[in-house]
Design a protein around this motif. Sequence first.
Motif, PDB file in Angstrom:
ATOM      1  N   ALA A  43       0.732  -7.628   3.103  1.00 12.48           N
ATOM      2  CA  ALA A  43       0.302  -6.925   1.897  1.00 12.48           C
ATOM      3  C   ALA A  43      -0.943  -6.088   2.177  1.00 12.48           C
ATOM      4  O   ALA A  43      -1.828  -6.497   2.920  1.00 12.48           O
ATOM      5  CB  ALA A  43       0.009  -7.925   0.785  1.00 12.48           C
ATOM      6  N   THR A  64      -3.101  -2.262   0.401  1.00 11.97           N
ATOM      7  CA  THR A  64      -3.229  -1.401  -0.774  1.00 11.97           C
ATOM      8  C   THR A  64      -3.152   0.058  -0.336  1.00 11.97           C
ATOM      9  O   THR A  64      -3.340   0.384   0.846  1.00 11.97           O
ATOM     10  CB  THR A  64      -4.567  -1.632  -1.509  1.00 11.97           C
ATOM     11  OG1 THR A  64      -5.649  -1.477  -0.584  1.00 11.97           O
ATOM     12  CG2 THR A  64      -4.610  -3.018  -2.122  1.00 11.97           C
ATOM     13  N   LYS A  94       1.792  -9.499  -5.461  1.00 16.39           N
ATOM     14  CA  LYS A  94       1.503  -8.103  -5.812  1.00 16.39           C
ATOM     15  C   LYS A  94       0.650  -7.953  -7.081  1.00 16.39           C
ATOM     16  O   LYS A  94      -0.366  -7.245  -7.073  1.00 16.39           O
ATOM     17  CB  LYS A  94       2.817  -7.335  -5.957  1.00 16.39           C
ATOM     18  CG  LYS A  94       2.680  -5.843  -6.226  1.00 16.39           C
ATOM     19  CD  LYS A  94       4.050  -5.170  -6.198  1.00 16.39           C
ATOM     20  CE  LYS A  94       3.932  -3.653  -6.351  1.00 16.39           C
ATOM     21  NZ  LYS A  94       3.609  -3.271  -7.737  1.00 16.39           N
ATOM     22  N   ILE A  98      -2.920  -9.183  -6.362  1.00 16.33           N
ATOM     23  CA  ILE A  98      -3.610  -8.258  -5.449  1.00 16.33           C
ATOM     24  C   ILE A  98      -4.140  -7.058  -6.224  1.00 16.33           C
ATOM     25  O   ILE A  98      -5.292  -6.634  -6.049  1.00 16.33           O
ATOM     26  CB  ILE A  98      -2.650  -7.788  -4.337  1.00 16.33           C
ATOM     27  CG1 ILE A  98      -2.334  -8.943  -3.380  1.00 16.33           C
ATOM     28  CG2 ILE A  98      -3.252  -6.617  -3.554  1.00 16.33           C
ATOM     29  CD1 ILE A  98      -1.223  -8.639  -2.401  1.00 16.33           C
ATOM     30  N   GLU A  99      -3.306  -6.503  -7.108  1.00 16.96           N
ATOM     31  CA  GLU A  99      -3.724  -5.333  -7.873  1.00 16.96           C
ATOM     32  C   GLU A  99      -4.826  -5.679  -8.863  1.00 16.96           C
ATOM     33  O   GLU A  99      -5.736  -4.870  -9.107  1.00 16.96           O
ATOM     34  CB  GLU A  99      -2.509  -4.734  -8.577  1.00 16.96           C
ATOM     35  CG  GLU A  99      -1.503  -4.147  -7.586  1.00 16.96           C
ATOM     36  CD  GLU A  99      -0.276  -3.546  -8.218  1.00 16.96           C
ATOM     37  OE1 GLU A  99       0.403  -2.745  -7.543  1.00 16.96           O
ATOM     38  OE2 GLU A  99       0.014  -3.886  -9.387  1.00 16.96           O
ATOM     39  N   ALA A 141      -0.826  -2.062  -4.922  1.00 18.48           N
ATOM     40  CA  ALA A 141      -0.466  -2.858  -3.747  1.00 18.48           C
ATOM     41  C   ALA A 141       0.720  -2.249  -3.016  1.00 18.48           C
ATOM     42  O   ALA A 141       1.606  -1.637  -3.618  1.00 18.48           O
ATOM     43  CB  ALA A 141      -0.136  -4.283  -4.163  1.00 18.48           C
TER      44      ALA A 141
END
Length: 341
Positions: free
Chosen positions: A130, A132, A203, A206-207, A214
């Motif tokens: 993962a 960005t 996801k 993460i965002e 992401a």
Amino acid sequence: MNGFARTAAAVALATALALVSGCGGSDSDNDAGKDAKALKKVTYLTSFGNFGRDAYAWVAKDKGYFEEAGFDVEIRPGQGTGGVIPAIVSGQAQFGPIDLTGGLLQMSSGQAKDFVAVAAIQQRTMAAIATTEGNGIAEPKDLEGKRLADTPGSVVRNLFPTYARLAGVDSSKVTWVNGDAQTLMGTLASGSVDGIGQFVVGKPTIEAVTKKKAVLLPYSDVIPDLYGNVLITSTKIAEQDPEMVQRFSTALLKGLEYSLANSKEAAEILKRNVDATNPAAAAAELELMAAYVRPAGSGTAIGTLDSARVAKSIALLQDAGALPEGMTPEQIIDFDLVPKA
């Protein structure tokens, strides 16, 4: 004589009442004692921290599924496959989920033994790299020259050489650094690494943490047919108390099914137990995970594991040079304890 008879009768009545009262109290006490004794203390490790993807364990506890099955469960955050396995084998915990492929890799390399899988959590692997937007990673080849972070022994990290080989990536050009389950996303947000090992359902979180869009590279795009997380216990527990193992897995899977059907409620339950929870992100993780737990149109029952499919995965990993010849599904899965299809 009559006075004596009356006295004797009174004494007899008092004795009888005392006995009845005593018996009643004893039954009540015994019932309470039985109830207390019936709740077996168990420690459960989550797969990776306390994110939405692991909320189902908290749901099983909150909804009373564990208690109904006879368990008093303490839930602790796990640190990935490499952390969960030794904790269970050593007796620090009795149950926890690991990635099945990660377990196979550790078992074949001699890093771990004396554990068995007893139920599937996800029917497909959720392992991924993962990052960005803005980090210059849009496809596997872009990983060359990049710096990635993950916990030591995680499935994403252990499986990376196989993923890289099949995806046409030179793994020697990728640098890995150690990270902690709870701080990986913060590490990514800080810009100190270009990407992290993560599950695809991460996801939304993460965002939420990075405030950026992401980008994920799912391993399933390159390595099909691999299972995701499976519930494991020690070989010793599985052999000595199989009935207990099945009761626990049934309760946990009940929590999993409820969580997928009620993601927002499950996220709120997680929030009540883990202060750092972002309910919106946790609910979104569960919604994304649903397709991995019960793939659309597959007709697969929650928790089941198919021996032929596991054998196919093992063969694929052997062909990639990740596993030695001779490994079988039965070495890592106790199919007698796995839920029936």
